[in-house]
Design an enzyme around this catalytic site. Sequence first.
Site, PDB file in Angstrom:
ATOM      1  N   HIS A 126       0.757  -1.207  -0.057  1.00 27.58           N
ATOM      2  CA  HIS A 126       0.047  -0.276  -0.143  1.00 27.58           C
ATOM      3  C   HIS A 126       0.801   1.352   0.142  1.00 27.58           C
ATOM      4  O   HIS A 126       0.339   2.419   0.329  1.00 27.58           O
ATOM      5  CB  HIS A 126      -0.961  -0.084   1.244  1.00 27.58           C
ATOM      6  CG  HIS A 126      -1.901  -1.106   1.118  1.00 27.58           C
ATOM      7  ND1 HIS A 126      -2.872  -1.378   1.994  1.00 27.58           N
ATOM      8  CD2 HIS A 126      -2.514  -1.603  -0.079  1.00 27.58           C
ATOM      9  CE1 HIS A 126      -3.757  -2.239   1.743  1.00 27.58           C
ATOM     10  NE2 HIS A 126      -3.479  -2.595   0.500  1.00 27.58           N
ATOM     11  N   CYS A 153       7.307  19.084  -9.000  1.00 31.26           N
ATOM     12  CA  CYS A 153       7.841  17.782  -9.153  1.00 31.26           C
ATOM     13  C   CYS A 153       9.363  17.971  -9.471  1.00 31.26           C
ATOM     14  O   CYS A 153       9.501  18.910 -10.674  1.00 31.26           O
ATOM     15  CB  CYS A 153       7.203  16.966  -9.990  1.00 31.26           C
ATOM     16  SG  CYS A 153       8.039  15.573 -10.538  1.00 31.26           S
ATOM     17  N   GLY A 193      -2.036  -8.766  12.712  1.00 30.09           N
ATOM     18  CA  GLY A 193      -2.261  -7.567  13.011  1.00 30.09           C
ATOM     19  C   GLY A 193      -3.195  -6.786  11.843  1.00 30.09           C
ATOM     20  O   GLY A 193      -2.992  -5.514  11.714  1.00 30.09           O
TER      21      GLY A 193
HETATM   22  C1  BJW Z   1      -3.643  -5.885  16.779  1.00 32.42           C
HETATM   23  C2  BJW Z   1      -3.544  -4.787  17.610  1.00 32.42           C
HETATM   24  C3  BJW Z   1      -2.110  -5.651  18.653  1.00 32.42           C
HETATM   25  C4  BJW Z   1      -4.833  -3.880  17.260  1.00 32.42           C
HETATM   26  N1  BJW Z   1      -1.426  -6.624  18.300  1.00 32.42           N
HETATM   27  N2  BJW Z   1      -3.283  -6.961  16.562  1.00 32.42           N
HETATM   28  C5  BJW Z   1     -16.388  -4.764  -2.379  1.00 32.42           C
HETATM   29  C6  BJW Z   1     -15.829  -6.107  -2.044  1.00 32.42           C
HETATM   30  C7  BJW Z   1     -14.612  -6.407  -2.192  1.00 32.42           C
HETATM   31  C8  BJW Z   1     -13.648  -5.254  -2.360  1.00 32.42           C
HETATM   32  C9  BJW Z   1     -13.889  -4.272  -2.824  1.00 32.42           C
HETATM   33  C10 BJW Z   1     -15.311  -3.851  -2.434  1.00 32.42           C
HETATM   34  N3  BJW Z   1     -15.352  -2.500  -2.772  1.00 32.42           N
HETATM   35  C11 BJW Z   1     -14.124  -1.986  -3.216  1.00 32.42           C
HETATM   36  C12 BJW Z   1     -13.238  -3.190  -2.922  1.00 32.42           C
HETATM   37  C13 BJW Z   1     -12.025  -2.953  -3.032  1.00 32.42           C
HETATM   38  C14 BJW Z   1     -11.203  -2.236  -2.041  1.00 32.42           C
HETATM   39  C15 BJW Z   1     -11.542  -2.888  -0.616  1.00 32.42           C
HETATM   40  O1  BJW Z   1     -10.987  -3.667  -0.272  1.00 32.42           O
HETATM   41  N4  BJW Z   1     -12.731  -2.261   0.081  1.00 32.42           N
HETATM   42  C16 BJW Z   1     -13.295  -2.735   1.230  1.00 32.42           C
HETATM   43  C17 BJW Z   1     -13.257  -1.600   2.165  1.00 32.42           C
HETATM   44  C18 BJW Z   1     -14.550  -3.488   0.805  1.00 32.42           C
HETATM   45  N5  BJW Z   1      -9.750  -2.442  -2.000  1.00 32.42           N
HETATM   46  C19 BJW Z   1      -8.996  -1.371  -2.984  1.00 32.42           C
HETATM   47  O2  BJW Z   1      -9.651  -0.327  -3.499  1.00 32.42           O
HETATM   48  C20 BJW Z   1      -7.578  -1.549  -3.029  1.00 32.42           C
HETATM   49  N6  BJW Z   1      -7.448  -1.992  -4.532  1.00 32.42           N
HETATM   50  C21 BJW Z   1      -7.918  -2.750  -5.226  1.00 32.42           C
HETATM   51  O3  BJW Z   1      -8.811  -3.593  -5.060  1.00 32.42           O
HETATM   52  O4  BJW Z   1      -7.616  -2.503  -6.667  1.00 32.42           O
HETATM   53  C22 BJW Z   1      -8.149  -3.474  -7.602  1.00 32.42           C
HETATM   54  C23 BJW Z   1      -7.247  -4.414  -8.021  1.00 32.42           C
HETATM   55  C24 BJW Z   1      -6.737  -5.417  -6.977  1.00 32.42           C
HETATM   56  C25 BJW Z   1      -6.257  -6.517  -7.512  1.00 32.42           C
HETATM   57  C26 BJW Z   1      -5.738  -6.653  -8.944  1.00 32.42           C
HETATM   58  C27 BJW Z   1      -6.368  -5.812  -9.549  1.00 32.42           C
HETATM   59  C28 BJW Z   1      -6.968  -4.791  -9.352  1.00 32.42           C
HETATM   60  C29 BJW Z   1      -6.917  -0.839  -2.475  1.00 32.42           C
HETATM   61  C30 BJW Z   1      -6.984  -0.658  -1.125  1.00 32.42           C
HETATM   62  C31 BJW Z   1      -5.961   0.467  -0.690  1.00 32.42           C
HETATM   63  C32 BJW Z   1      -5.985   0.390   0.845  1.00 32.42           C
HETATM   64  N7  BJW Z   1      -5.399   1.788   1.351  1.00 32.42           N
HETATM   65  C33 BJW Z   1      -5.375   1.845   2.963  1.00 32.42           C
HETATM   66  C34 BJW Z   1      -4.872   3.472   2.969  1.00 32.42           C
HETATM   67  C35 BJW Z   1      -3.367   3.443   2.871  1.00 32.42           C
HETATM   68  C36 BJW Z   1      -2.502   4.726   3.097  1.00 32.42           C
HETATM   69  C37 BJW Z   1      -2.813   5.075   4.479  1.00 32.42           C
HETATM   70  O5  BJW Z   1      -2.395   4.456   5.420  1.00 32.42           O
HETATM   71  O6  BJW Z   1      -3.669   6.172   4.803  1.00 32.42           O
HETATM   72  O7  BJW Z   1      -4.583   1.034   3.376  1.00 32.42           O
HETATM   73  S1  BJW Z   1      -7.088   1.812   3.619  1.00 32.42           S
HETATM   74  C38 BJW Z   1      -6.091   1.136   5.074  1.00 32.42           C
HETATM   75  O8  BJW Z   1      -6.634  -0.300   5.342  1.00 32.42           O
HETATM   76  C39 BJW Z   1      -4.682   0.996   4.979  1.00 32.42           C
HETATM   77  C40 BJW Z   1      -4.626  -0.528   5.438  1.00 32.42           C
HETATM   78  O9  BJW Z   1      -3.289  -0.891   4.946  1.00 32.42           O
HETATM   79  C41 BJW Z   1      -5.650  -1.261   5.185  1.00 32.42           C
HETATM   80  C42 BJW Z   1      -5.772  -2.528   6.047  1.00 32.42           C
HETATM   81  O10 BJW Z   1      -6.266  -2.048   7.196  1.00 32.42           O
HETATM   82  P1  BJW Z   1      -5.523  -3.248   8.563  1.00 32.42           P
HETATM   83  O11 BJW Z   1      -4.089  -2.886   8.317  1.00 32.42           O
HETATM   84  O12 BJW Z   1      -5.930  -4.336   8.367  1.00 32.42           O
HETATM   85  O13 BJW Z   1      -6.135  -2.333   9.719  1.00 32.42           O
HETATM   86  P2  BJW Z   1      -7.478  -2.475  10.727  1.00 32.42           P
HETATM   87  O14 BJW Z   1      -7.330  -1.108  11.490  1.00 32.42           O
HETATM   88  O15 BJW Z   1      -8.375  -2.611   9.734  1.00 32.42           O
HETATM   89  O16 BJW Z   1      -7.053  -3.609  11.318  1.00 32.42           O
HETATM   90  C43 BJW Z   1      -6.151  -3.805  12.585  1.00 32.42           C
HETATM   91  C44 BJW Z   1      -6.154  -5.142  13.159  1.00 32.42           C
HETATM   92  O17 BJW Z   1      -5.238  -5.201  14.172  1.00 32.42           O
HETATM   93  C45 BJW Z   1      -7.443  -5.415  13.907  1.00 32.42           C
HETATM   94  O18 BJW Z   1      -7.930  -6.561  13.811  1.00 32.42           O
HETATM   95  C46 BJW Z   1      -7.055  -5.312  15.496  1.00 32.42           C
HETATM   96  O19 BJW Z   1      -7.717  -6.335  16.181  1.00 32.42           O
HETATM   97  C47 BJW Z   1      -5.657  -5.608  15.265  1.00 32.42           C
HETATM   98  N8  BJW Z   1      -4.897  -5.210  16.532  1.00 32.42           N
HETATM   99  N9  BJW Z   1      -3.904  -3.968  18.066  1.00 32.42           N
HETATM  100  C48 BJW Z   1      -2.116  -7.393  17.362  1.00 32.42           C
HETATM  101  N10 BJW Z   1      -1.521  -4.781  19.596  1.00 32.42           N
END
Ligand code: BJW
Length: 257
Positions: A126, A153, A193
């Site tokens: 990401h 840029c 995580g």
């Molecule tokens: C602990 C803890 C401790 C707490 N110890 N654990 C409908 C259905 C399916 C998919 C889609 C849909 N509509 C749209 C989509 C696609 C979309 C998507 O997934 N949307 C969903 C919301 C439904 N995805 C995209 O758009 C992606 N691109 C894409 O799909 O392109 C098309 C394509 C793919 C493949 C081939 C060809 C084409 C892009 C996704 C970009 C995500 N960007 C972000 C922001 C990045 C920049 C930034 O940081 O600002 O990325 S969003 C945000 O979520 C960030 C993270 O990387 C990402 C994941 O979150 P993460 O890391 O899981 O965090 P949390 O908070 O959700 O979870 C934390 C966990 O830790 C929890 O479980 C806690 O319990 C735990 N925890 N403390 C251990 N101490």
Amino acid sequence: MPTRPPPNPTPPALPIRSTDPIVVLTGAGISRESGLETFRDPDGIWARVRLEDVATPEGFARDPAQVHAFYNARRRGLLDPAIRPNAAHAALAALEGFWPGGVLVVTQNVDDLHARAGSRSLIHMHGELLKVRCADCGATTDGRADLSAADACAACGRTGGMRPHVVWFGEVPLELDRIGAALADCGLFVSIGTSGNVWPAAGFVREARAGGAHTVELNLEPSEGASLFAERIHGPATAVVPAFVGRLRAVAAEATA
Ligand code: BJW
């Protein structure tokens, strides 16, 4: 009378060989105990800002100043000297050093804590908070200073297109071909995580299983896709990750004994 399980059962032997490649997927939870916010926890980032406003190309087009302010604040936060890699990041870096089969860490995080801990085989799917990209010419450079719509840029000279090098919703994550090949080839897939809400990362466990890998979830609580994992261990990353890496160290040591 039913027999009770022992209070601290010995974990089962891992069904892997030390020559098996390992893929580790990490999310915001691994950096929580370093002081960085997660996204979807009750005190997470999406509880105070709308993702549509700050993490989509449409949000950036509508209000670049708001998006720059959001990422400038997070970049400054990451550069705070109090934010350091924790024991979970360190354990994964150590794993890379002793595991004969090779380890690839695929992180969804835009922080640099894995690299600071010493992980070298690392994909930021990401993007990275400490890099900036020109939307006009695609040039990507290191960037630690605040960014604004007035910045030019260095490569093409145009203004207005400089943006954080992060992958927003609707954009394609980075290095998916390399990740797909590693998932197909690995003997162990470990997810740490991450809530399993965001695709395509949420589908990696299925890809690894299809290739025959053992799959393990290490998370504070069961994720969206917890039932897809063969093994699930719940607790804070700084406790469960070093303990799990300890089991892998035993596998590696047994192979050389
Ligand atoms: C602990 C803890 C401790 C707490 N110890 N654990 C409908 C259905 C399916 C998919 C889609 C849909 N509509 C749209 C989509 C696609 C979309 C998507 O997934 N949307 C969903 C919301 C439904 N995805 C995209 O758009 C992606 N691109 C894409 O799909 O392109 C098309 C394509 C793919 C493949 C081939 C060809 C084409 C892009 C996704 C970009 C995500 N960007 C972000 C922001 C990045 C920049 C930034 O940081 O600002 O990325 S969003 C945000 O979520 C960030 C993270 O990387 C990402 C994941 O979150 P993460 O890391 O899981 O965090 P949390 O908070 O959700 O979870 C934390 C966990 O830790 C929890 O479980 C806690 O319990 C735990 N925890 N403390 C251990 N101490």
